[in-house]
Design a protein around this motif. Structure first.
Motif, PDB file in Angstrom:
ATOM      1  N   ARG A  50       9.532  -4.352  -7.886  1.00 19.14           N
ATOM      2  CA  ARG A  50       8.785  -5.596  -8.063  1.00 19.14           C
ATOM      3  C   ARG A  50       8.928  -6.541  -6.870  1.00 19.14           C
ATOM      4  O   ARG A  50       8.247  -7.556  -6.807  1.00 19.14           O
ATOM      5  CB  ARG A  50       9.276  -6.314  -9.321  1.00 19.14           C
ATOM      6  CG  ARG A  50       9.005  -5.574 -10.622  1.00 19.14           C
ATOM      7  CD  ARG A  50       9.291  -6.469 -11.817  1.00 19.14           C
ATOM      8  NE  ARG A  50       9.030  -5.801 -13.074  1.00 19.14           N
ATOM      9  CZ  ARG A  50       9.930  -5.122 -13.753  1.00 19.14           C
ATOM     10  NH1 ARG A  50      11.169  -5.028 -13.285  1.00 19.14           N
ATOM     11  NH2 ARG A  50       9.629  -4.535 -14.891  1.00 19.14           N
ATOM     12  N   SER A  51       9.813  -6.213  -5.958  1.00 18.08           N
ATOM     13  CA  SER A  51      10.105  -7.099  -4.832  1.00 18.08           C
ATOM     14  C   SER A  51       9.530  -6.566  -3.526  1.00 18.08           C
ATOM     15  O   SER A  51       9.484  -5.349  -3.299  1.00 18.08           O
ATOM     16  CB  SER A  51      11.624  -7.275  -4.697  1.00 18.08           C
ATOM     17  OG  SER A  51      11.951  -7.921  -3.490  1.00 18.08           O
ATOM     18  N   LYS A  52       9.126  -7.494  -2.662  1.00 17.78           N
ATOM     19  CA  LYS A  52       8.640  -7.105  -1.338  1.00 17.78           C
ATOM     20  C   LYS A  52       9.740  -6.498  -0.481  1.00 17.78           C
ATOM     21  O   LYS A  52       9.469  -5.936   0.584  1.00 17.78           O
ATOM     22  CB  LYS A  52       8.051  -8.326  -0.621  1.00 17.78           C
ATOM     23  CG  LYS A  52       6.716  -8.782  -1.178  1.00 17.78           C
ATOM     24  CD  LYS A  52       6.143  -9.902  -0.327  1.00 17.78           C
ATOM     25  CE  LYS A  52       4.779 -10.330  -0.848  1.00 17.78           C
ATOM     26  NZ  LYS A  52       4.189 -11.412  -0.008  1.00 17.78           N
TER      27      LYS A  52
ATOM     28  N   ASP B 296      15.770  -1.497 -12.325  1.00 15.24           N
ATOM     29  CA  ASP B 296      14.710  -2.469 -12.620  1.00 15.24           C
ATOM     30  C   ASP B 296      13.863  -2.074 -13.827  1.00 15.24           C
ATOM     31  O   ASP B 296      13.114  -2.891 -14.366  1.00 15.24           O
ATOM     32  CB  ASP B 296      13.803  -2.666 -11.400  1.00 15.24           C
ATOM     33  CG  ASP B 296      13.325  -1.358 -10.797  1.00 15.24           C
ATOM     34  OD1 ASP B 296      13.692  -0.289 -11.318  1.00 15.24           O
ATOM     35  OD2 ASP B 296      12.598  -1.402  -9.790  1.00 15.24           O
TER      36      ASP B 296
END
Length: 266
Positions: free
Chosen positions: A235-237, A133
């Motif tokens: 960046r993701s839950k 990422d």
């Protein structure tokens, strides 16, 4: 004739291995126990007759791995067991082992990983492994993490000895280093420690760095104190989802690196 000899040797080998396994089981039973065990208690623990266990215990006593310090007839770990344990502890390099495991963790999850240890000024980043990422952040090696708002800091707040944490907070060093906010309410510490220890991990959902989600788990030493905090950031839950794939893998990795299971550290 040769064939018969080979068969006898194989049987003897199997018996030798079985005896070794039983001896290890005896030692493991004493390691798991809270104190000395009698032969009867040992038999109940292992599901074996005390009469059968007696010769194994006698051999371990002769070798110094077990001792019988009390007149009650109970046995306990002996000086040789202590020597082996101390040697293993002296060779247990938590940071290097965690670094190797984190590389695999980042490769499997694709998210960025960090490692932190407790320094003079608080939780300090000592390793940064970039994932696919490619996050951009002001954090870097040597950055001090917040004890109350970062996932990494919360792990140290929860798994360092309570007295050490409270002494650090009272010293004012944390405020000066950025490990503690100047207006932080320390009254939440006890509840936070209890909750994180119950879960075995800590999360920060965009609170510490807007837009980034982090989960951290402790690598514990033989006293149940955190040596290294292993953290995944993305960046993701999905990073903080206990029902997903990333967080359980992080917790499992930290548990495997620990001398003491975080779930039993209380």
């Amino acid at each position: 004739m040769v064939k018969g000899t080979e068969t006898s040797e194989k049987i003897g080998t199997r018996r030798g291995i079985q005896s070794f396994d039983i001896g290890l089981s005896v030692l493991e039973a004493f390691v798991a126990a809270n104190g000395p065990l009698t032969l009867t208690q040992l038999g109940e623990t292992l599901g074996m007759p005390a009469s059968k266990l007696h010769r194994y215990v006698s051999s371990l006593v002769s070798a110094g791995f077990l001792d019988q310090p009390r007149r009650s007839g109970a046995y306990d770990l002996g000086p040789r067991a202590l020597a082996v344990g101390l040697a293993a502890l002296n060779r247990n390099d938590f940071v290097n082992r965690a670094a190797a495991a984190m590389e695999d963790l980042v490769a499997r999850t694709g998210v960025t990983g960090t490692m932190a240890v407790w320094g003079n000024y608080g939780p300090t980043l000592v390793r940064w492994e970039r994932g696919t990422d490619a996050l951009t952040t002001a954090l870097g090696l040597g950055s001090v993490m917040d004890l109350f708002t970062s996932a990494t800091g919360r792990i140290f707040a929860a798994y360092l000895p309570e007295g050490s944490v409270k002494a650090f907070l009272a010293s004012g060093i944390g405020v000066a280093s950025g490990a503690v906010g100047a207006s932080e309410d320390f009254s939440s510490l006890d509840d936070m420690r209890s909750e994180i220890r119950r879960l075995g991990y800590a999360c920060a959902d965009g609170q510490y760095i807007p837009g980034l989600f982090a989960a951290s788990a402790p690598v514990l030493n033989w006293q149940g104190d955190v040596e290294v905090a292993v953290t995944l950031v993305g960046r993701s839950k999905a990073v903080t989802d206990p029902e997903g794939e990333i967080l359980p893998l992080l917790v499992e990795t930290a548990r495997n690196l620990s001398v003491l299971d975080p779930a039993s550290s209380d």
